[in-house]
Design an enzyme around this catalytic site. Structure first.
Site, PDB file in Angstrom:
ATOM      1  CB  THR A 122      -1.017   9.692  18.351  1.00  0.00           C
ATOM      2  OG1 THR A 122      -0.008   9.802  17.408  1.00  0.00           O
ATOM      3  CG2 THR A 122      -0.591   9.804  19.658  1.00  0.00           C
ATOM      4  NE  ARG A 123      -2.366   5.363  12.776  1.00  0.00           N
ATOM      5  CZ  ARG A 123      -1.531   4.508  13.227  1.00  0.00           C
ATOM      6  NH1 ARG A 123      -0.902   5.266  14.294  1.00  0.00           N
ATOM      7  NH2 ARG A 123      -1.152   3.543  12.919  1.00  0.00           N
ATOM      8  CD  GLN A 148       5.544  10.580  16.562  1.00  0.00           C
ATOM      9  OE1 GLN A 148       5.256  11.013  17.451  1.00  0.00           O
ATOM     10  NE2 GLN A 148       6.875  10.757  16.184  1.00  0.00           N
ATOM     11  CE1 TYR A 193      -3.865   2.198   0.695  1.00  0.00           C
ATOM     12  CE2 TYR A 193      -2.847   3.188   2.351  1.00  0.00           C
ATOM     13  CZ  TYR A 193      -3.761   3.326   1.552  1.00  0.00           C
ATOM     14  OH  TYR A 193      -4.528   4.074   1.573  1.00  0.00           O
ATOM     15  CG  ASN A 217     -12.216  -3.107  14.346  1.00  0.00           C
ATOM     16  OD1 ASN A 217     -12.791  -3.405  13.242  1.00  0.00           O
ATOM     17  ND2 ASN A 217     -10.935  -3.519  14.471  1.00  0.00           N
TER      18      ASN A 217
HETATM   19  P1  NAD Z   1     -12.725   1.890   0.476  1.00  0.00           P
HETATM   20  O1  NAD Z   1     -11.942   0.636   0.482  1.00  0.00           O
HETATM   21  O2  NAD Z   1     -13.961   2.115   1.026  1.00  0.00           O
HETATM   22  O3  NAD Z   1     -12.641   2.375  -1.086  1.00  0.00           O
HETATM   23  C1  NAD Z   1     -11.882   2.210  -2.042  1.00  0.00           C
HETATM   24  C2  NAD Z   1     -12.946   1.557  -3.146  1.00  0.00           C
HETATM   25  O4  NAD Z   1     -12.159   1.258  -4.357  1.00  0.00           O
HETATM   26  C3  NAD Z   1     -14.019   0.466  -2.969  1.00  0.00           C
HETATM   27  O5  NAD Z   1     -14.986   0.868  -3.514  1.00  0.00           O
HETATM   28  C4  NAD Z   1     -13.203  -0.563  -3.808  1.00  0.00           C
HETATM   29  O6  NAD Z   1     -14.094  -1.495  -4.580  1.00  0.00           O
HETATM   30  C5  NAD Z   1     -12.484   0.342  -4.964  1.00  0.00           C
HETATM   31  N1  NAD Z   1     -11.432  -0.416  -5.613  1.00  0.00           N
HETATM   32  C6  NAD Z   1     -10.376  -1.151  -5.073  1.00  0.00           C
HETATM   33  N2  NAD Z   1      -9.441  -1.722  -5.965  1.00  0.00           N
HETATM   34  C7  NAD Z   1     -10.209  -1.369  -7.321  1.00  0.00           C
HETATM   35  C8  NAD Z   1      -9.903  -1.513  -8.485  1.00  0.00           C
HETATM   36  N3  NAD Z   1      -8.591  -2.498  -8.674  1.00  0.00           N
HETATM   37  N4  NAD Z   1     -10.604  -1.351  -9.532  1.00  0.00           N
HETATM   38  C9  NAD Z   1     -11.519  -0.540  -9.172  1.00  0.00           C
HETATM   39  N5  NAD Z   1     -11.821  -0.180  -8.037  1.00  0.00           N
HETATM   40  C10 NAD Z   1     -11.105  -0.572  -7.013  1.00  0.00           C
HETATM   41  O7  NAD Z   1     -11.701   2.784   1.032  1.00  0.00           O
HETATM   42  P2  NAD Z   1     -12.091   4.520   1.280  1.00  0.00           P
HETATM   43  O8  NAD Z   1     -11.609   4.865   2.444  1.00  0.00           O
HETATM   44  O9  NAD Z   1     -13.207   4.880   0.836  1.00  0.00           O
HETATM   45  O10 NAD Z   1     -10.552   4.856   0.454  1.00  0.00           O
HETATM   46  C11 NAD Z   1     -10.451   5.714  -0.631  1.00  0.00           C
HETATM   47  C12 NAD Z   1      -9.254   6.277  -1.178  1.00  0.00           C
HETATM   48  O11 NAD Z   1      -8.814   7.184  -0.243  1.00  0.00           O
HETATM   49  C13 NAD Z   1      -8.195   5.049  -1.530  1.00  0.00           C
HETATM   50  O12 NAD Z   1      -7.389   5.273  -2.444  1.00  0.00           O
HETATM   51  C14 NAD Z   1      -7.350   5.148  -0.176  1.00  0.00           C
HETATM   52  O13 NAD Z   1      -6.001   4.576  -0.137  1.00  0.00           O
HETATM   53  C15 NAD Z   1      -7.241   6.576   0.014  1.00  0.00           C
HETATM   54  N6  NAD Z   1      -7.312   7.198   1.499  1.00  0.00           N
HETATM   55  C16 NAD Z   1      -8.329   6.769   2.361  1.00  0.00           C
HETATM   56  C17 NAD Z   1      -8.053   7.252   3.951  1.00  0.00           C
HETATM   57  C18 NAD Z   1      -9.081   7.144   4.957  1.00  0.00           C
HETATM   58  O14 NAD Z   1      -8.762   7.067   6.046  1.00  0.00           O
HETATM   59  N7  NAD Z   1     -10.274   6.454   4.572  1.00  0.00           N
HETATM   60  C19 NAD Z   1      -6.789   7.613   4.335  1.00  0.00           C
HETATM   61  C20 NAD Z   1      -5.739   7.827   3.096  1.00  0.00           C
HETATM   62  C21 NAD Z   1      -6.198   7.476   1.979  1.00  0.00           C
HETATM   63  N1  UDP Z   2      -6.226  -0.288  16.034  1.00  0.00           N
HETATM   64  C1  UDP Z   2      -6.341  -1.038  17.155  1.00  0.00           C
HETATM   65  N2  UDP Z   2      -7.703  -1.809  17.467  1.00  0.00           N
HETATM   66  C2  UDP Z   2      -8.356  -1.960  16.488  1.00  0.00           C
HETATM   67  C3  UDP Z   2      -7.930  -1.725  15.141  1.00  0.00           C
HETATM   68  C4  UDP Z   2      -6.634  -0.857  14.923  1.00  0.00           C
HETATM   69  O1  UDP Z   2      -5.921  -0.829  18.375  1.00  0.00           O
HETATM   70  O2  UDP Z   2      -9.225  -2.939  16.612  1.00  0.00           O
HETATM   71  C5  UDP Z   2      -5.018   0.448  15.932  1.00  0.00           C
HETATM   72  C6  UDP Z   2      -3.924   0.023  14.786  1.00  0.00           C
HETATM   73  O3  UDP Z   2      -2.997  -0.614  15.539  1.00  0.00           O
HETATM   74  C7  UDP Z   2      -3.299   1.418  14.538  1.00  0.00           C
HETATM   75  C8  UDP Z   2      -4.579   2.510  14.882  1.00  0.00           C
HETATM   76  O4  UDP Z   2      -5.428   1.775  15.655  1.00  0.00           O
HETATM   77  O5  UDP Z   2      -2.469   1.753  15.464  1.00  0.00           O
HETATM   78  C9  UDP Z   2      -5.099   2.706  13.441  1.00  0.00           C
HETATM   79  O6  UDP Z   2      -5.327   1.868  12.786  1.00  0.00           O
HETATM   80  P1  UDP Z   2      -6.106   1.771  11.251  1.00  0.00           P
HETATM   81  O7  UDP Z   2      -6.294   0.443  10.632  1.00  0.00           O
HETATM   82  O8  UDP Z   2      -7.514   2.355  11.539  1.00  0.00           O
HETATM   83  O9  UDP Z   2      -5.388   2.986  10.474  1.00  0.00           O
HETATM   84  P2  UDP Z   2      -3.941   2.951  10.068  1.00  0.00           P
HETATM   85  O10 UDP Z   2      -3.029   1.994  10.995  1.00  0.00           O
HETATM   86  O11 UDP Z   2      -3.823   2.600   8.669  1.00  0.00           O
HETATM   87  O12 UDP Z   2      -3.745   4.484  10.447  1.00  0.00           O
END
Ligand code: NAD
Ligand code: UDP
Length: 312
Positions: free
Chosen positions: A211-212, A277, A146, A191
């Site tokens: 942290t987040r 963090q 990723y 979750n």
């Molecule tokens: P999500 O998983 O709900 O949405 C992703 C969408 O992309 C889904 O509908 C999935 O079916 C589609 N998809 C996956 N692979 C595909 C492919 N090969 N072809 C066509 N469609 C495909 O996740 P989200 O949270 O809505 O994230 C959307 C975008 O934002 C992603 O690119 C993600 O990396 C980025 N992003 C999200 C977050 C967040 O916190 N939600 C943070 C950082 C970046």
């Molecule tokens: N996390 C947790 N319990 C859960 C799911 C996630 O403590 O049931 C923690 C995880 O280890 C991370 C943070 O929450 O430190 C955020 O996780 P998430 O998967 O939401 O996002 P990312 O790690 O991609 O920022």
């Protein structure tokens, strides 16, 4: 119809469905493309009757021929469980997806926005993270498909811009939450809320002091659209996130209180390469986009809890 023709890849996902909704509200003609890997038709069911909305089931790793003015490239699984399920496919989605959407933008002379991520900073040694911090990413770990996929996508965006003058916009999204998050994708907010509503144990990974910074979905979508429509020549990358920083323990305690839950906190092993963090510097977004998140964590959590109450 005075709006633009806009392609949203990943439009049936959590963020994509909110984006499609907002773009339609603003009078645009929206093509939502998604392979439904993590997205759901339920997320866009309420848009299906709108004559300016079209859904195409398609994989972004394959070329697509449509005529559009703008492209938002969101297609990519975003939660660790989902992007680690088939890591090679995740790499293809990020890299081939970027290549194909950039090729489409080049042919159509469309403006294109890439949904990049705070994960490009990896487990950051600089805190909080400004856009010029280059990150600390493990290239061979379980999160790399990723993180490195998204980093390569950014590289392709900037190379298409330099080499072919493609009109690019890159945003780095920090953890975003809200209604329509998938119940079972393992992200922390969904979750904890689902566990709290069921009075089940709240699973904190590690000691819970990591942290987040959590941004409510409406704020994020507003920033994303502002970036797409920002001044010519401003490419980003620009951080979009809420600078409020919380430990996972604080998040768990807040959710237990807001849901009046009987859940107890339990600790589980910390996943490999889990960043300790994360907090965005958002000065650039404030300056260029006049954007700042408006929704405080508790306020956003209450709205998200209300949504999960309807499905849990
Ligand atoms: P999500 O998983 O709900 O949405 C992703 C969408 O992309 C889904 O509908 C999935 O079916 C589609 N998809 C996956 N692979 C595909 C492919 N090969 N072809 C066509 N469609 C495909 O996740 P989200 O949270 O809505 O994230 C959307 C975008 O934002 C992603 O690119 C993600 O990396 C980025 N992003 C999200 C977050 C967040 O916190 N939600 C943070 C950082 C970046
Ligand atoms: N996390 C947790 N319990 C859960 C799911 C996630 O403590 O049931 C923690 C995880 O280890 C991370 C943070 O929450 O430190 C955020 O996780 P998430 O998967 O939401 O996002 P990312 O790690 O991609 O920022």
């Amino acid at each position: 119809m005075n709006g633009k023709r806009i392609l949203v890849t990943g439009g049936a996902g959590f963020l994509g469905s909110h984006l499609c909704e907002k773009l339609l509200e603003q009078g645009n003609d929206v093509v939502c493309m998604d392979n439904l890997f993590t997205g759901r038709k339920d997320n866009i069911r309420h848009l299906m009757d709108n004559p300016y909305f079209e859904f195409i089931r398609h994989d972004v790793a394959e070329p697509l021929y449509v005529e559009v003015d703008q492209i938002y490239n969101l297609a990519c699984p975003a939660s660790p469980i989902h992007y680690q399920y088939d890591p090679i496919k995740t790499g293809k989605t990020s890299v081939l997806g970027a290549l194909h959407t950039l090729g489409l933008a080049k042919r159509c002379h469309a403006r294109i926005l890439q949904a990049s991520t705070s994960e490009v900073y990896g487990d950051p040694e600089v805190h909080p993270q400004p856009e010029d911090y280059r990150g600390c990413v493990n290239p061979i770990g379980i999160r790399s498909c990723y993180d490195e996929g998204k980093r390569m996508a950014e590289t392709l965006f900037f190379d298409y811009h330099r080499q072919h003058n493609v009109d690019i916009k890159v945003i780095r999204i920090f953890n975003t939450y809200g209604p329509r998050m998938s119940m079972n994708d393992g992200r922390v907010v969904s979750n904890f809320i689902v566990q709290a509503l069921r009075n089940e144990d709240i699973t904190i990974y590690g000691d819970g002091n990591q942290t987040r910074s959590f941004c409510y979905v409406d704020d994020l979508i507003d920033g994303m659209i502002r970036m797409m429509n920002s001044r010519d020549g401003f490419t980003g990358p620009v951080n979009l996130g809420n600078p409020g920083e919380f430990t996972m323990l604080e998040l768990a305690e807040t959710i237990i209180r807001l849901t009046d839950s009987k859940s107890k906190i339990v600790h589980m092993p910390l996943p490999q390469d889990d960043p300790t963090q994360r907090k965005p510097v958002i000065d650039l977004a404030e300056k260029e986009l006049d954007w700042k998140p408006q929704v405080k964590l508790e306020e956003g959590l209450i709205k998200t809890i209300d949504y999960f109450k309807t499905i849990v």
